[in-house]
Design an enzyme around this catalytic site. Structure first.
Site, short mmCIF file in Angstrom:
data_model
loop_
_atom_site.label_atom_id
_atom_site.label_comp_id
_atom_site.label_asym_id
_atom_site.label_seq_id
_atom_site.Cartn_x
_atom_site.Cartn_y
_atom_site.Cartn_z
N HIS A 11 39.41 39.47 47.22
CA HIS A 11 39.37 40.73 46.48
C HIS A 11 38.23 40.71 45.47
CE1 HIS A 11 41.68 44.46 45.33
NE2 HIS A 11 40.78 44.38 44.34
N HIS A 13 34.82 43.31 44.54
CA HIS A 13 33.95 44.47 44.79
C HIS A 13 32.51 44.05 44.52
CE1 HIS A 13 37.26 47.40 45.06
NE2 HIS A 13 37.86 46.59 44.20
N HIS A 191 44.08 49.31 48.31
CA HIS A 191 44.54 49.17 46.93
C HIS A 191 45.84 49.98 46.74
CE1 HIS A 191 40.59 47.59 46.27
NE2 HIS A 191 40.71 47.55 44.95
N GLU A 194 48.79 49.15 41.57
CA GLU A 194 48.03 48.72 40.40
C GLU A 194 48.19 49.77 39.31
OE1 GLU A 194 43.39 47.68 39.13
OE2 GLU A 194 43.80 48.94 40.87
N ASP A 272 38.17 40.58 41.36
CA ASP A 272 38.04 42.04 41.36
C ASP A 272 36.63 42.49 40.98
OD1 ASP A 272 38.94 44.61 41.78
OD2 ASP A 272 40.18 44.70 39.98
N ASP A 273 36.33 42.61 39.69
CA ASP A 273 35.01 42.98 39.17
C ASP A 273 34.71 42.04 38.00
OD1 ASP A 273 34.64 45.77 40.62
OD2 ASP A 273 36.63 45.84 39.74
#
Length: 324
Positions: A11, A13, A191, A194, A272-273
């Site tokens: 996961h 991005h 997704h 969340e 994630d980021d």
């Protein structure tokens, strides 16, 4: 301990891996002026809520303009992960974001693939691509992304997914795009759970051909859903650092990673980021040990779960598992 531990990430991005150093590099070579207030003197991105995070994300990724930029971003991220023990990373790649910067589907894809090859030559890490549609751009655009993804038949594209604003449309609305992807032989994730609660996860697992859920942590609010996820073997791509940064949970003590794991739900760890959420994949493994009480054996098990859940081919999967 966790720096040497074998890791795998499902996961991430790609644009979310943009460090301020890369923003400066790409801006300079593309002749772009960086917007004021993007990051502070300590190179921490400035934002305080989810809409501001999206603005920050868009501001950073707006300096990506060329194939070289995407290749360099991909290569740098993967090589850095290899240094902390990562064997395999699946990159969420958004052709819609690339198009906003003037890059075609093929230019974006070939640039990322080049970065994957460069990183492998430098470090031995294996990267693969999960092409993603953007939820708030709507189901029709998602169909276009799915069609392009399946039609190109690039060997590094192993999956199809969806990010974006969870509050717009339903998961079911995207079934036509996901059917194209699944019929084309791609693994599918989305997704859910969340920003929205357990109902969004039910919507996904009941209406889409998915065997993984991005985040999915709010499943803990519905005991029947937790049982169902465990029964079906659906894997949650959990990103605790992201969840805390975005205030899905107020602190790590209230985060359900350990409870989901103990309930028999398959979980993996992702960043994630990472620069936006002030985390790294190494941090996620370290926190799992320090704050959630995962032993080294359990963390190796989480890596094995990630590799088993990866959408890569069986031979590559077997060779990766042998290294864990």
């Amino acid at each position: 301990m966790t720096l040497t531990l074998p890791k795998a990430e499902l996961h991430l991005h790609l644009e979310g891996a943009m460090t301020p150093d890369l923003v400066r590099l790409f801006a300079a070579r593309n002749g772009i002026e960086i917007a004021d207030g993007l990051y502070d003197e300590n190179d921490r991105y400035i934002w305080s809520d989810f809409p501001q995070f999206l603005d920050s994300f868009d501001g950073a990724s707006s300096v990506i303009r060329t194939r070289r930029d995407y290749s360099d971003l991909t290569c740098q991220y993967l090589v850095e992960q290899a240094k902390i023990g990562a064997l395999y990373v699946e990159l969420f790649c958004s052709p819609s974001h690339a198009a906003m910067q003037g890059l075609s589907f093929d230019d974006h894809l070939l640039a990322v693939a080049d970065g994957i090859d460069r990183a492998f030559r430098q470090s031995g890490i294996i990267g693969r691509i999960v092409m993603t549609c953007v939820r708030h751009l709507g189901p029709d655009k998602a169909i276009d992304v799915a069609r392009d993804t399946v039609a190109c038949k690039h060997p590094y594209i192993v999956g199809f997914g969806m990010g974006g604003n969870e509050s717009l449309f339903t998961q079911k609305d995207f079934y036509p795009a996901y059917k194209i992807a699944a019929d084309g032989g791609l693994g599918c994730t989305t997704h859910a759970g969340e920003v929205l609660g357990p109902e969004s996860v039910w919507d996904a697992i009941d209406h889409l051909p998915v065997d993984r859920i991005g985040h999915g942590v709010r499943s803990i609010e519905d005991e029947k859903l937790v049982v169902e996820l465990a029964k079906r073997g659906i894997v949650l791509e959990v990103c605790p650092g992201s969840n805390i940064a975005l205030s899905v949970y107020p602190d790590y003590a209230s985060h359900p990673l350990r409870r989901l794991y103990d309930a028999g739900v398959k979980v993996t760890l992702g960043s994630d980021d990472p620069p936006f959420f002030h985390t790294t994949l190494a941090d996620e493994y370290q926190r799992a040990h320090d704050l959630f009480g995962f032993s080294e054996d359990e963390l190796r098990g989480i890596t094995r779960t990630a590799i088993n859940a990866a959408y890569v081919d069986a031979d590559t999967k077997a060779s990766l598992l042998a290294r864990v």
